[in-house]
Design a protein around this motif. Structure first.
Motif, PDB file in Angstrom:
ATOM      1  N   PHE A  31       0.847  -1.189   0.000  1.00 25.40           N
ATOM      2  CA  PHE A  31       0.000   0.000   0.000  1.00 25.40           C
ATOM      3  C   PHE A  31       0.886   1.244   0.000  1.00 25.40           C
ATOM      4  CE2 PHE A  31      -2.035   3.246   2.799  1.00 25.40           C
ATOM      5  CZ  PHE A  31      -3.018   3.651   1.909  1.00 25.40           C
ATOM      6  N   VAL A  32       0.618   2.174  -0.934  1.00 22.35           N
ATOM      7  CA  VAL A  32       1.420   3.398  -1.030  1.00 22.35           C
ATOM      8  C   VAL A  32       0.494   4.601  -1.214  1.00 22.35           C
ATOM      9  CG1 VAL A  32       3.462   2.255  -1.977  1.00 22.35           C
ATOM     10  CG2 VAL A  32       1.721   3.141  -3.534  1.00 22.35           C
ATOM     11  N   VAL A  33       0.980   5.759  -0.786  1.00 21.99           N
ATOM     12  CA  VAL A  33       0.273   7.027  -0.991  1.00 21.99           C
ATOM     13  C   VAL A  33       1.199   7.955  -1.756  1.00 21.99           C
ATOM     14  CG1 VAL A  33      -0.849   9.004   0.106  1.00 21.99           C
ATOM     15  CG2 VAL A  33      -1.023   6.739   1.154  1.00 21.99           C
ATOM     16  N   GLU A  34       0.712   8.470  -2.886  1.00 22.67           N
ATOM     17  CA  GLU A  34       1.493   9.390  -3.710  1.00 22.67           C
ATOM     18  C   GLU A  34       0.620  10.576  -4.102  1.00 22.67           C
ATOM     19  OE1 GLU A  34       2.955   7.275  -7.063  1.00 22.67           O
ATOM     20  OE2 GLU A  34       4.217   5.910  -5.889  1.00 22.67           O
ATOM     21  N   ASN A  35       1.069  11.781  -3.749  1.00 23.48           N
ATOM     22  CA  ASN A  35       0.317  13.003  -4.082  1.00 23.48           C
ATOM     23  C   ASN A  35      -1.137  12.914  -3.623  1.00 23.48           C
ATOM     24  OD1 ASN A  35       2.607  14.135  -5.403  1.00 23.48           O
ATOM     25  ND2 ASN A  35       2.119  12.936  -7.237  1.00 23.48           N
ATOM     26  N   ASN A  36      -1.310  12.401  -2.403  1.00 19.07           N
ATOM     27  CA  ASN A  36      -2.631  12.264  -1.775  1.00 19.07           C
ATOM     28  C   ASN A  36      -3.538  11.249  -2.465  1.00 19.07           C
ATOM     29  OD1 ASN A  36      -2.137  14.212   0.276  1.00 19.07           O
ATOM     30  ND2 ASN A  36      -2.576  15.860  -1.186  1.00 19.07           N
ATOM     31  N   GLU A  37      -2.991  10.478  -3.390  1.00 20.98           N
ATOM     32  CA  GLU A  37      -3.741   9.388  -4.013  1.00 20.98           C
ATOM     33  C   GLU A  37      -3.259   8.069  -3.414  1.00 20.98           C
ATOM     34  OE1 GLU A  37      -6.197   9.675  -5.981  1.00 20.98           O
ATOM     35  OE2 GLU A  37      -6.046  11.631  -6.958  1.00 20.98           O
ATOM     36  N   ARG A  38      -4.178   7.126  -3.264  1.00 20.36           N
ATOM     37  CA  ARG A  38      -3.858   5.846  -2.631  1.00 20.36           C
ATOM     38  C   ARG A  38      -3.790   4.742  -3.689  1.00 20.36           C
ATOM     39  NH1 ARG A  38      -6.461   4.796   2.541  1.00 20.36           N
ATOM     40  NH2 ARG A  38      -8.045   3.604   1.430  1.00 20.36           N
ATOM     41  N   TYR A  39      -2.748   3.917  -3.587  1.00 19.15           N
ATOM     42  CA  TYR A  39      -2.527   2.855  -4.564  1.00 19.15           C
ATOM     43  C   TYR A  39      -2.097   1.571  -3.859  1.00 19.15           C
ATOM     44  CZ  TYR A  39      -2.035   6.795  -7.848  1.00 19.15           C
ATOM     45  OH  TYR A  39      -2.228   7.935  -8.587  1.00 19.15           O
ATOM     46  N   ILE A  40      -2.256   0.462  -4.589  1.00 21.17           N
ATOM     47  CA  ILE A  40      -1.587  -0.785  -4.223  1.00 21.17           C
ATOM     48  C   ILE A  40      -0.589  -1.078  -5.334  1.00 21.17           C
ATOM     49  CG2 ILE A  40      -1.833  -3.262  -3.824  1.00 21.17           C
ATOM     50  CD1 ILE A  40      -4.641  -2.679  -2.752  1.00 21.17           C
ATOM     51  N   LEU A  41       0.672  -1.184  -4.961  1.00 20.73           N
ATOM     52  CA  LEU A  41       1.737  -1.412  -5.933  1.00 20.73           C
ATOM     53  C   LEU A  41       2.029  -2.904  -6.021  1.00 20.73           C
ATOM     54  CD1 LEU A  41       3.863  -0.247  -7.850  1.00 20.73           C
ATOM     55  CD2 LEU A  41       5.399  -0.023  -5.883  1.00 20.73           C
ATOM     56  N   LEU A  42       1.880  -3.455  -7.228  1.00 22.07           N
ATOM     57  CA  LEU A  42       2.148  -4.872  -7.480  1.00 22.07           C
ATOM     58  C   LEU A  42       3.467  -5.032  -8.217  1.00 22.07           C
ATOM     59  CD1 LEU A  42      -1.382  -5.949  -8.804  1.00 22.07           C
ATOM     60  CD2 LEU A  42      -0.528  -6.136  -6.463  1.00 22.07           C
ATOM     61  N   ASN A  43       4.250  -6.008  -7.788  1.00 19.96           N
ATOM     62  CA  ASN A  43       5.498  -6.356  -8.467  1.00 19.96           C
ATOM     63  C   ASN A  43       5.605  -7.872  -8.565  1.00 19.96           C
ATOM     64  OD1 ASN A  43       7.267  -3.798  -8.867  1.00 19.96           O
ATOM     65  ND2 ASN A  43       6.508  -3.588  -6.775  1.00 19.96           N
ATOM     66  N   TRP A  44       6.133  -8.353  -9.684  1.00 20.83           N
ATOM     67  CA  TRP A  44       6.333  -9.788  -9.850  1.00 20.83           C
ATOM     68  C   TRP A  44       7.533 -10.032 -10.763  1.00 20.83           C
ATOM     69  CZ3 TRP A  44       2.344  -6.937 -11.825  1.00 20.83           C
ATOM     70  CH2 TRP A  44       2.225  -6.861 -13.212  1.00 20.83           C
ATOM     71  N   GLU A  45       7.866 -11.307 -10.970  1.00 16.28           N
ATOM     72  CA  GLU A  45       9.026 -11.667 -11.784  1.00 16.28           C
ATOM     73  C   GLU A  45       8.610 -12.598 -12.915  1.00 16.28           C
ATOM     74  OE1 GLU A  45      11.774 -13.509  -9.177  1.00 16.28           O
ATOM     75  OE2 GLU A  45      12.026 -11.742  -7.888  1.00 16.28           O
ATOM     76  N   LYS A  46       9.310 -12.466 -14.026  1.00 12.49           N
ATOM     77  CA  LYS A  46       9.132 -13.381 -15.145  1.00 12.49           C
ATOM     78  C   LYS A  46      10.103 -14.537 -14.976  1.00 12.49           C
ATOM     79  CE  LYS A  46       9.069 -13.331 -20.231  1.00 12.49           C
ATOM     80  NZ  LYS A  46       9.270 -12.479 -21.433  1.00 12.49           N
ATOM     81  N   ASP A  47       9.615 -15.748 -15.210  1.00  8.21           N
ATOM     82  CA  ASP A  47      10.483 -16.920 -15.091  1.00  8.21           C
ATOM     83  C   ASP A  47      11.701 -16.769 -16.003  1.00  8.21           C
ATOM     84  OD1 ASP A  47      11.315 -19.817 -15.985  1.00  8.21           O
ATOM     85  OD2 ASP A  47      10.228 -20.042 -14.099  1.00  8.21           O
ATOM     86  N   ALA A  48      12.876 -17.129 -15.480  1.00  8.49           N
ATOM     87  CA  ALA A  48      14.130 -16.924 -16.226  1.00  8.49           C
ATOM     88  C   ALA A  48      14.129 -17.629 -17.577  1.00  8.49           C
ATOM     89  CB  ALA A  48      15.308 -17.403 -15.379  1.00  8.49           C
ATOM     90  N   GLY A  49      13.461 -18.769 -17.679  1.00  9.53           N
ATOM     91  CA  GLY A  49      13.450 -19.513 -18.939  1.00  9.53           C
ATOM     92  C   GLY A  49      12.233 -19.243 -19.800  1.00  9.53           C
ATOM     93  N   ASP A  50      11.439 -18.257 -19.429  1.00  9.06           N
ATOM     94  CA  ASP A  50      10.193 -17.971 -20.150  1.00  9.06           C
ATOM     95  C   ASP A  50      10.476 -17.104 -21.376  1.00  9.06           C
ATOM     96  OD1 ASP A  50       7.664 -17.381 -21.005  1.00  9.06           O
ATOM     97  OD2 ASP A  50       7.046 -16.308 -19.199  1.00  9.06           O
ATOM     98  N   THR A  51      10.296 -17.688 -22.560  1.00  2.92           N
ATOM     99  CA  THR A  51      10.491 -16.939 -23.811  1.00  2.92           C
ATOM    100  C   THR A  51       9.172 -16.709 -24.545  1.00  2.92           C
ATOM    101  OG1 THR A  51      10.891 -18.993 -25.032  1.00  2.92           O
ATOM    102  CG2 THR A  51      12.814 -17.871 -24.099  1.00  2.92           C
ATOM    103  N   LEU A  52       8.073 -17.148 -23.945  1.00  2.00           N
ATOM    104  CA  LEU A  52       6.786 -17.102 -24.638  1.00  2.00           C
ATOM    105  C   LEU A  52       5.865 -15.983 -24.148  1.00  2.00           C
ATOM    106  CD1 LEU A  52       6.024 -20.938 -24.687  1.00  2.00           C
ATOM    107  CD2 LEU A  52       7.043 -19.559 -26.506  1.00  2.00           C
ATOM    108  N   THR A  53       5.961 -15.635 -22.872  1.00  2.00           N
ATOM    109  CA  THR A  53       5.049 -14.640 -22.309  1.00  2.00           C
ATOM    110  C   THR A  53       5.330 -13.258 -22.885  1.00  2.00           C
ATOM    111  OG1 THR A  53       4.819 -15.876 -20.241  1.00  2.00           O
ATOM    112  CG2 THR A  53       4.258 -13.541 -20.175  1.00  2.00           C
ATOM    113  N   THR A  54       4.268 -12.607 -23.366  1.00  2.00           N
ATOM    114  CA  THR A  54       4.414 -11.267 -23.946  1.00  2.00           C
ATOM    115  C   THR A  54       3.722 -10.185 -23.120  1.00  2.00           C
ATOM    116  OG1 THR A  54       2.477 -11.683 -25.340  1.00  2.00           O
ATOM    117  CG2 THR A  54       4.650 -12.139 -26.292  1.00  2.00           C
ATOM    118  N   GLY A  55       2.886 -10.574 -22.182  1.00  2.00           N
ATOM    119  CA  GLY A  55       2.181  -9.599 -21.352  1.00  2.00           C
ATOM    120  C   GLY A  55       1.498 -10.292 -20.191  1.00  2.00           C
ATOM    121  N   TYR A  56       0.721  -9.524 -19.438  1.00  5.58           N
ATOM    122  CA  TYR A  56       0.113 -10.065 -18.217  1.00  5.58           C
ATOM    123  C   TYR A  56      -1.300  -9.512 -18.028  1.00  5.58           C
ATOM    124  CZ  TYR A  56       5.003 -11.084 -17.261  1.00  5.58           C
ATOM    125  OH  TYR A  56       6.291 -11.528 -17.366  1.00  5.58           O
ATOM    126  N   ASN A  57      -2.146 -10.324 -17.403  1.00  2.99           N
ATOM    127  CA  ASN A  57      -3.446  -9.878 -16.905  1.00  2.99           C
ATOM    128  C   ASN A  57      -3.396  -9.825 -15.383  1.00  2.99           C
ATOM    129  OD1 ASN A  57      -5.566 -11.504 -19.359  1.00  2.99           O
ATOM    130  ND2 ASN A  57      -4.983  -9.365 -19.234  1.00  2.99           N
TER     131      ASN A  57
END
Length: 211
Positions: A31-57
């Motif tokens: 959970f983060v607050v920036e300029n009085n706006e509230r957000y949830i910041l998501l971060n993840w990793e792409k598998d090191a051997g993944d050559t097929l993924t082009t985007g995310y949902n």
């Protein structure tokens, strides 16, 4: 030569279609607050051997419901991070997961990542109202009603003649009583408080006379 290239291309496409997309790894939510706006910041990793993924949902729930649904407004995310803007100012538990995407030669999604949860605190509270205030058998009693489903309500402040005299640290307790002996006029107010220190507005003033 063209036939050989065509066969190789077809074979490559077949292998790509047959392979499972690996789900994203290491999903985190903060959970983060920036300029009085509230957000949830998501971060993840792409598998090191993944050559097929082009985007995310992005998958999320819509509190108070807990079922995960694809977040349509996010569209296809091409980075390994996403900032989810909060529009609800009440405390709520949000759940997230991420799926990898492959758009070619046909749309394919990975299994969802692990699910992460984050409890977002309230940024404001609804008003509170004292329903009853009376003197009986040597004691003054206050009774009020409040939304019991606000997750981070810690308790209530009790004010006498504008001064804080007690904090009730039981959100389910909506009754306060105390012995009073001296005659006079006593003006009471109540305010709700959250675990992060957010206060509601004080209730209306209630006058109790001891004659």
């Amino acid at each position: 030569m063209k036939k050989v290239l065509l066969i190789i291309l077809m074979a490559f496409n077949y292998v790509a279609m047959a392979q499972e997309l690996p789900p994203p790894k290491g999903l985190s939510a903060s959970f983060v607050v920036e300029n009085n706006e509230r957000y949830i910041l998501l971060n993840w990793e792409k598998d090191a051997g993944d050559t097929l993924t082009t985007g995310y949902n992005i998958l999320t729930n819509f509190p108070p419901k807990e079922d995960l649904l694809i977040l349509g407004k996010a569209g296809v995310v091409y980075k390994t991070s996403y900032k989810y803007k909060l529009t609800n100012n009440r405390a709520a538990k949000y759940r997230f997961a991420v799926m990898g995407l492959q758009n070619f030669p046909r749309l394919k999604r990975s299994k969802p990542s692990e699910v992460v949860e984050v409890l977002v605190p309230s940024s404001s509270l609804p008003n509170i109202e004292i329903e009853k205030a009376y003197y009986k058998d040597g004691a003054i009693t206050l009774i009020w009603d409040y939304d019991a489903f606000i997750r981070d309500v810690k308790g209530y402040h009790v004010y006498l003649n504008g001064q804080l005299i007690e904090t009730i640290e039981k959100p389910g307790q909506m009754l306060w009583t105390k012995n009073f002996e001296e005659k006079g006029k006593y003006i009471f107010e109540i305010a709700a408080i959250t675990t992060s220190g957010v206060l509601s507005r004080k209730s209306q003033k209630k006058l109790v006379k001891i004659e």
